[in-house]
Design an enzyme around this catalytic site. Structure first.
Site, PDB file in Angstrom:
ATOM      1  N   ARG A  22       0.997  -1.207  -0.235  1.00 58.89           N
ATOM      2  CA  ARG A  22       0.096   0.000  -0.019  1.00 58.89           C
ATOM      3  C   ARG A  22       0.763   1.201   0.216  1.00 58.89           C
ATOM      4  O   ARG A  22       2.172   1.074   0.113  1.00 58.89           O
ATOM      5  CB  ARG A  22      -0.837   0.077   1.229  1.00 58.89           C
ATOM      6  N   GLY A  60       0.559  -5.058 -17.247  1.00 55.90           N
ATOM      7  CA  GLY A  60       1.480  -5.023 -18.133  1.00 55.90           C
ATOM      8  C   GLY A  60       2.731  -5.279 -17.742  1.00 55.90           C
ATOM      9  O   GLY A  60       3.823  -5.469 -18.667  1.00 55.90           O
ATOM     10  N   ASN A  97      11.452   0.258   2.088  1.00 55.08           N
ATOM     11  CA  ASN A  97      10.379   1.223   2.074  1.00 55.08           C
ATOM     12  C   ASN A  97       9.712   0.961   3.640  1.00 55.08           C
ATOM     13  O   ASN A  97       9.125   1.686   4.062  1.00 55.08           O
ATOM     14  CB  ASN A  97       9.369   0.993   0.867  1.00 55.08           C
ATOM     15  N   SER A 149      12.877  10.309   5.278  1.00 57.01           N
ATOM     16  CA  SER A 149      11.631  11.147   5.740  1.00 57.01           C
ATOM     17  C   SER A 149      12.289  12.519   5.867  1.00 57.01           C
ATOM     18  O   SER A 149      13.650  12.581   6.259  1.00 57.01           O
ATOM     19  CB  SER A 149      11.231  10.818   6.774  1.00 57.01           C
ATOM     20  N   TYR A 162      10.673   7.669  15.821  1.00 55.59           N
ATOM     21  CA  TYR A 162      10.774   8.050  14.436  1.00 55.59           C
ATOM     22  C   TYR A 162      11.921   8.976  13.678  1.00 55.59           C
ATOM     23  O   TYR A 162      12.324   8.658  12.982  1.00 55.59           O
ATOM     24  CB  TYR A 162       9.271   8.512  13.820  1.00 55.59           C
ATOM     25  N   ALA A 165      15.523   7.291  14.322  1.00 53.09           N
ATOM     26  CA  ALA A 165      15.582   6.457  13.301  1.00 53.09           C
ATOM     27  C   ALA A 165      15.647   6.691  11.669  1.00 53.09           C
ATOM     28  O   ALA A 165      16.503   6.428  11.110  1.00 53.09           O
ATOM     29  CB  ALA A 165      14.088   5.364  13.382  1.00 53.09           C
ATOM     30  N   GLU A 246      23.247  10.194  -1.790  1.00 52.53           N
ATOM     31  CA  GLU A 246      22.343  11.626  -1.534  1.00 52.53           C
ATOM     32  C   GLU A 246      20.975  11.232  -1.140  1.00 52.53           C
ATOM     33  O   GLU A 246      20.405  10.112  -1.123  1.00 52.53           O
ATOM     34  CB  GLU A 246      21.938  12.060  -3.025  1.00 52.53           C
ATOM     35  N   THR A 247      20.418  12.156  -0.259  1.00 53.32           N
ATOM     36  CA  THR A 247      19.145  12.030   0.185  1.00 53.32           C
ATOM     37  C   THR A 247      18.137  13.013  -0.652  1.00 53.32           C
ATOM     38  O   THR A 247      18.540  14.084  -0.225  1.00 53.32           O
ATOM     39  CB  THR A 247      19.145  12.303   1.652  1.00 53.32           C
TER      40      THR A 247
END
Length: 257
Positions: A22, A60, A97, A149, A162, A165, A246-247
């Site tokens: 999701r 596809g 992810n 993030s 969070y 992390a 890189e970020t």
């Protein structure tokens, strides 16, 4: 280097996307599949993972597979890369992810929640990257994309685990890139801002949320999962061959305000 068309740029490559059932993970899986990659969808819920893989093939995709993986389980994390390689073949792309959150102020943040968030959001990308790196190094090519993030760059209230992390994940991305770039492995991170997903459903779609978007995001809209998917597909492609460590922030200019 000649310009590369997005369509088919990942043909013949195999990608594993964690947390792909999701939201941002699914959009990344869709973008990689649209670029020609064979995508392996993972998530806690096997039925949902199967449904996403089936949807990719129906749209596809050159190929899609799935498997269930609870990334809070140590054994499941340790077995994931070997399982994927045994069942589907060697990987070319890993997208870390999967992530979780539990909102609490620092002074009262439960240790159990701290450890869970650190495990899934930081330790799991470390372990999966470490597990796949030998294969990438041996063949002299491979891509790791970590989904961080903007909270890995700027803190906010009541995100006591969070935020550290995601800061750590950005540091891990840089360390991986430093150690493995010379072996042909590219490692980069994406730092999404406010994206319309289940995880942010308490923010968007409310008067307060709409006001936040209008006043705090210069682009004037909430981000969509596809905004992240498109960048992931680019970073996985040869068009990004000189980008290491890189970020890349995708937040509609939110950090500017």
């Amino acid at each position: 280097m000649a310009a590369v068309s997005p369509t088919g740029t990942l043909s013949g490559r195999r990608a594993l996307v964690t947390g792909a059932t999701r939201g941002i993970g699914r959009a990344i899986a869709e973008a990689l599949a649209a670029s020609g990659a064979h995508v392996i969808v993972t998530g806690r819920d096997e039925a949902r993972a199967r449904d996403v893989a089936n949807a990719l093939e129906a749209s596809g995709a050159s190929g899609a597979d799935y498997l269930a993986a609870d990334l809070e389980d140590d054994d499941a994390v340790g077995e994931l890369i070997p399982r994927v390689q045994a069942d589907f073949g060697p990987l070319d792309i890993l997208v870390n992810n999967a992530g979780i959150d539990a909102d609490n102020p620092l002074i009262s943040h439960p240790l159990e929640d701290w450890r869970r968030i650190m495990k899934v959001n930081l330790e799991v990308p470390f372990r999966l990257g470490q597990a796949v790196a030998p294969q990438f190094i041996e063949k002299g090519a491979g891509v790791i994309i970590n989904i961080a993030s903007i909270l890995g760059l700027s803190p906010t209230m009541d995100a006591a685990a969070y935020v550290p992390a995601k800061h750590g994940l950005i540091g891990l991305t840089r360390q991986m890139a430093l150690e493995w770039a010379g072996s042909g492995v590219r490692v980069n991170a994406i730092a999404p801002g406010l994206i319309q997903t289940d995880m942010t459903s308490g923010v968007w779609g409310t008067p307060a949320g709409d006001a936040y978007v209008q006043h705090k995001i210069p682009a004037g809209r909430i981000g969509q999962p596809q905004d992240i998917g498109a960048l992931a597909a680019f970073l996985a492609s040869d068009a990004a061959s000189f980008i290491h460590g890189e970020t890349i922030v995708v937040d509609g200019g939110g950090l500017l305000s």
